[in-house]
Motif scaffolding. Structure first.
Motif, PDB file in Angstrom:
ATOM      1  N   THR A 117       8.765 -17.829 -12.991  1.00 44.84           N
ATOM      2  CA  THR A 117      10.024 -18.192 -12.342  1.00 44.84           C
ATOM      3  C   THR A 117      10.875 -16.946 -12.086  1.00 44.84           C
ATOM      4  O   THR A 117      11.045 -16.112 -12.980  1.00 44.84           O
ATOM      5  CB  THR A 117      10.820 -19.170 -13.222  1.00 44.84           C
ATOM      6  N   GLY A 118      11.384 -16.835 -10.862  1.00 43.18           N
ATOM      7  CA  GLY A 118      12.227 -15.692 -10.521  1.00 43.18           C
ATOM      8  C   GLY A 118      11.456 -14.457 -10.095  1.00 43.18           C
ATOM      9  O   GLY A 118      12.045 -13.374  -9.946  1.00 43.18           O
ATOM     10  N   ALA A 119      10.134 -14.580  -9.872  1.00 45.10           N
ATOM     11  CA  ALA A 119       9.337 -13.429  -9.446  1.00 45.10           C
ATOM     12  C   ALA A 119       9.771 -12.948  -8.064  1.00 45.10           C
ATOM     13  O   ALA A 119      10.141 -13.750  -7.200  1.00 45.10           O
ATOM     14  CB  ALA A 119       7.861 -13.787  -9.449  1.00 45.10           C
ATOM     15  N   GLU A 120       9.722 -11.629  -7.866  1.00 44.89           N
ATOM     16  CA  GLU A 120      10.113 -11.029  -6.591  1.00 44.89           C
ATOM     17  C   GLU A 120       9.031 -10.063  -6.133  1.00 44.89           C
ATOM     18  O   GLU A 120       8.276  -9.511  -6.946  1.00 44.89           O
ATOM     19  CB  GLU A 120      11.445 -10.284  -6.743  1.00 44.89           C
ATOM     20  N   PRO A 121       8.963  -9.808  -4.789  1.00 41.67           N
ATOM     21  CA  PRO A 121       7.957  -8.868  -4.268  1.00 41.67           C
ATOM     22  C   PRO A 121       8.146  -7.473  -4.854  1.00 41.67           C
ATOM     23  O   PRO A 121       9.277  -7.011  -5.057  1.00 41.67           O
ATOM     24  CB  PRO A 121       8.209  -8.871  -2.755  1.00 41.67           C
ATOM     25  N   ALA A 122       7.034  -6.825  -5.152  1.00 40.45           N
ATOM     26  CA  ALA A 122       7.087  -5.479  -5.715  1.00 40.45           C
ATOM     27  C   ALA A 122       7.479  -4.467  -4.647  1.00 40.45           C
ATOM     28  O   ALA A 122       7.372  -4.722  -3.445  1.00 40.45           O
ATOM     29  CB  ALA A 122       5.735  -5.108  -6.312  1.00 40.45           C
ATOM     30  N   GLY A 123       7.955  -3.318  -5.116  1.00 39.53           N
ATOM     31  CA  GLY A 123       8.280  -2.238  -4.204  1.00 39.53           C
ATOM     32  C   GLY A 123       7.043  -1.413  -3.885  1.00 39.53           C
ATOM     33  O   GLY A 123       5.902  -1.851  -4.083  1.00 39.53           O
ATOM     34  N   GLU A 124       7.282  -0.224  -3.430  1.00 42.65           N
ATOM     35  CA  GLU A 124       6.160   0.624  -3.040  1.00 42.65           C
ATOM     36  C   GLU A 124       5.463   1.226  -4.265  1.00 42.65           C
ATOM     37  O   GLU A 124       6.030   1.295  -5.355  1.00 42.65           O
ATOM     38  CB  GLU A 124       6.667   1.756  -2.148  1.00 42.65           C
ATOM     39  N   GLY A 125       4.210   1.642  -4.031  1.00 44.09           N
ATOM     40  CA  GLY A 125       3.497   2.373  -5.066  1.00 44.09           C
ATOM     41  C   GLY A 125       2.460   1.590  -5.842  1.00 44.09           C
ATOM     42  O   GLY A 125       1.798   2.166  -6.716  1.00 44.09           O
ATOM     43  N   TRP A 126       2.295   0.307  -5.575  1.00 40.63           N
ATOM     44  CA  TRP A 126       1.275  -0.475  -6.278  1.00 40.63           C
ATOM     45  C   TRP A 126      -0.038  -0.384  -5.504  1.00 40.63           C
ATOM     46  O   TRP A 126      -0.124  -0.780  -4.342  1.00 40.63           O
ATOM     47  CB  TRP A 126       1.705  -1.930  -6.413  1.00 40.63           C
ATOM     48  N   GLN A 127      -1.086   0.099  -6.182  1.00 44.06           N
ATOM     49  CA  GLN A 127      -2.349   0.397  -5.499  1.00 44.06           C
ATOM     50  C   GLN A 127      -3.419  -0.638  -5.843  1.00 44.06           C
ATOM     51  O   GLN A 127      -3.561  -1.043  -6.983  1.00 44.06           O
ATOM     52  CB  GLN A 127      -2.843   1.791  -5.900  1.00 44.06           C
ATOM     53  N   ASP A 183     -12.191  -0.007   0.360  1.00 42.32           N
ATOM     54  CA  ASP A 183     -10.941   0.434   0.959  1.00 42.32           C
ATOM     55  C   ASP A 183      -9.869   0.452  -0.136  1.00 42.32           C
ATOM     56  O   ASP A 183      -9.940  -0.294  -1.117  1.00 42.32           O
ATOM     57  CB  ASP A 183     -10.545  -0.506   2.093  1.00 42.32           C
ATOM     58  N   THR A 184      -8.872   1.326   0.044  1.00 38.35           N
ATOM     59  CA  THR A 184      -7.742   1.419  -0.892  1.00 38.35           C
ATOM     60  C   THR A 184      -6.457   1.276  -0.106  1.00 38.35           C
ATOM     61  O   THR A 184      -6.255   1.969   0.911  1.00 38.35           O
ATOM     62  CB  THR A 184      -7.753   2.771  -1.635  1.00 38.35           C
ATOM     63  N   GLU A 185      -5.592   0.384  -0.585  1.00 33.03           N
ATOM     64  CA  GLU A 185      -4.317   0.152   0.070  1.00 33.03           C
ATOM     65  C   GLU A 185      -3.203   0.205  -0.989  1.00 33.03           C
ATOM     66  O   GLU A 185      -3.398  -0.195  -2.149  1.00 33.03           O
ATOM     67  CB  GLU A 185      -4.283  -1.201   0.780  1.00 33.03           C
ATOM     68  N   THR A 186      -2.012   0.688  -0.565  1.00 31.53           N
ATOM     69  CA  THR A 186      -0.863   0.814  -1.478  1.00 31.53           C
ATOM     70  C   THR A 186       0.341   0.148  -0.842  1.00 31.53           C
ATOM     71  O   THR A 186       0.580   0.300   0.377  1.00 31.53           O
ATOM     72  CB  THR A 186      -0.553   2.295  -1.765  1.00 31.53           C
ATOM     73  N   THR A 187       1.105  -0.570  -1.670  1.00 33.45           N
ATOM     74  CA  THR A 187       2.294  -1.254  -1.153  1.00 33.45           C
ATOM     75  C   THR A 187       3.317  -0.236  -0.666  1.00 33.45           C
ATOM     76  O   THR A 187       3.412   0.880  -1.183  1.00 33.45           O
ATOM     77  CB  THR A 187       2.930  -2.141  -2.236  1.00 33.45           C
ATOM     78  N   VAL A 188       4.087  -0.647   0.304  1.00 33.62           N
ATOM     79  CA  VAL A 188       5.151   0.185   0.849  1.00 33.62           C
ATOM     80  C   VAL A 188       6.476  -0.559   0.675  1.00 33.62           C
ATOM     81  O   VAL A 188       6.513  -1.706   0.245  1.00 33.62           O
ATOM     82  CB  VAL A 188       4.898   0.511   2.336  1.00 33.62           C
ATOM     83  N   SER A 189       7.543   0.118   1.020  1.00 34.79           N
ATOM     84  CA  SER A 189       8.871  -0.462   0.832  1.00 34.79           C
ATOM     85  C   SER A 189       9.273  -1.305   2.035  1.00 34.79           C
ATOM     86  O   SER A 189      10.278  -1.045   2.704  1.00 34.79           O
ATOM     87  CB  SER A 189       9.901   0.653   0.596  1.00 34.79           C
ATOM     88  N   ASP A 190       8.468  -2.332   2.327  1.00 36.99           N
ATOM     89  CA  ASP A 190       8.784  -3.213   3.457  1.00 36.99           C
ATOM     90  C   ASP A 190       9.290  -4.564   2.994  1.00 36.99           C
ATOM     91  O   ASP A 190       9.522  -5.460   3.813  1.00 36.99           O
ATOM     92  CB  ASP A 190       7.558  -3.380   4.370  1.00 36.99           C
ATOM     93  N   GLY A 191       9.441  -4.724   1.665  1.00 33.46           N
ATOM     94  CA  GLY A 191       9.980  -5.979   1.154  1.00 33.46           C
ATOM     95  C   GLY A 191       8.964  -7.085   0.992  1.00 33.46           C
ATOM     96  O   GLY A 191       9.319  -8.191   0.569  1.00 33.46           O
ATOM     97  N   THR A 192       7.691  -6.823   1.308  1.00 33.28           N
ATOM     98  CA  THR A 192       6.677  -7.874   1.197  1.00 33.28           C
ATOM     99  C   THR A 192       5.849  -7.726  -0.076  1.00 33.28           C
ATOM    100  O   THR A 192       5.338  -8.710  -0.603  1.00 33.28           O
ATOM    101  CB  THR A 192       5.721  -7.845   2.401  1.00 33.28           C
TER     102      THR A 192
END
Length: 266
Positions: A46-56, A71-80
């Motif tokens: 409960t209350g979980a939110e999308p992570a910021g950048e840097g999660w690989q 393939d390797t992908e990393t989260t970016v600061s797009d709010g998703t």
């Protein structure tokens, strides 16, 4: 975009169009990272939110003929908080699945939060049905494996939570302790000594002696007797002188006899 094909073989033209359409609809896999509040317990998200950048995330497959992986992908600061993997299928492949394994690079200070004991929750976005997940990987690098259909889009959610920090204990004053007394030498036990011998007299023990009277103290009874005797003697002397002068020899003799007796008594 318009595509123009020139051919006299309508059967071949139909197959080419079909393959081109499928190429635009190949299966995709998206992974969404969400961060759960620190005070959440167990599998509560409960209350979980999308992570910021840097999660690989790393994706790989064991399905033959699939391109685009690993393939390797990393989260970016797009709010998703999401990344997407796009495996490619061999031309002419229909209704095939690709098995994809996704491994998370766990960040320090966070822990994985499972859902139904699964490392991820995956859904087929085309029909909304859940997609089965198999846990793989390790505690430091948790992973999951999922089958992605040839003509579908699958999305998986992975939850992480900050590791609860232990409260800093309030320093307390140490309890004073009594110093341990230094042991001292016990009181020495006196060394017994030989008893002092009772001196023995070398003089022989005197035998019984005649009872002697204590010396006459000055002014005592002896002095009174002496004075009385002296006065008596003087009186007898005067009587004797008187008788002598009177010529009575017998009387003088008696007086002398009596005087001696009196003197002897005293």
């Amino acid at each position: 975009m318009a595509v123009v094909l020139q051919t006299t073989d309508f059967a071949a033209a139909g197959e080419a169009l079909r393959n081109m359409a499928l190429a635009q609809c190949e299966g995709t896999l998206s992974v969404i990272k969400q961060i759960v509040p620190e005070d959440a317990e167990g599998e509560d998200v409960t209350g979980a939110e999308p992570a910021g950048e840097g999660w690989q995330f790393d994706a790989s497959t064991t399905t033959a003929g699939i391109g685009g992986l690993p393939d390797t992908e990393t989260t970016v600061s797009d709010g998703t908080g999401g990344v997407a993997f796009k495996p490619t299928f061999p031309a002419g492949t229909t209704d095939a699945d690709v098995t994809v394994t996704v491994t998370e690079a766990q960040q320090p200070g966070y822990e994985l939060v499972t859902q139904g004991a699964k490392n991820a929750v995956c859904t087929n976005l085309d029909d909304g049905e859940p997609v089965d997940v198999t846990n793989t990987g390790t505690a430091s690098a948790p992973a999951f494996t999922v089958d992605v259909p040839r003509l579908a889009a699958v999305s998986c959610i992975v939850h992480n939570r900050p590791v609860p920090t232990e409260p800093t204990p309030t320093p307390t004053e140490p309890t004073p302790t009594e110093p341990t007394p230094t042991p001292t030498d016990p009181t020495p036990t006196p060394t017994p000594t030989d008893p002092t011998p009772t001196p023995t007299s070398s003089e022989p023990t005197p035998g019984p002696t005649h009872l002697t009277y204590p010396p006459n103290p000055p002014g005592g009874y002896g002095d009174e007797l002496a004075e009385a005797g002296s006065a008596r003697a003087q009186s007898l002397g005067l009587v004797a002188l008187f008788l002598a002068t009177s010529g009575s020899s017998l009387a003088a003799w008696k007086l002398r006899r009596r005087g001696r007796s009196a003197l002897q008594v005293y």
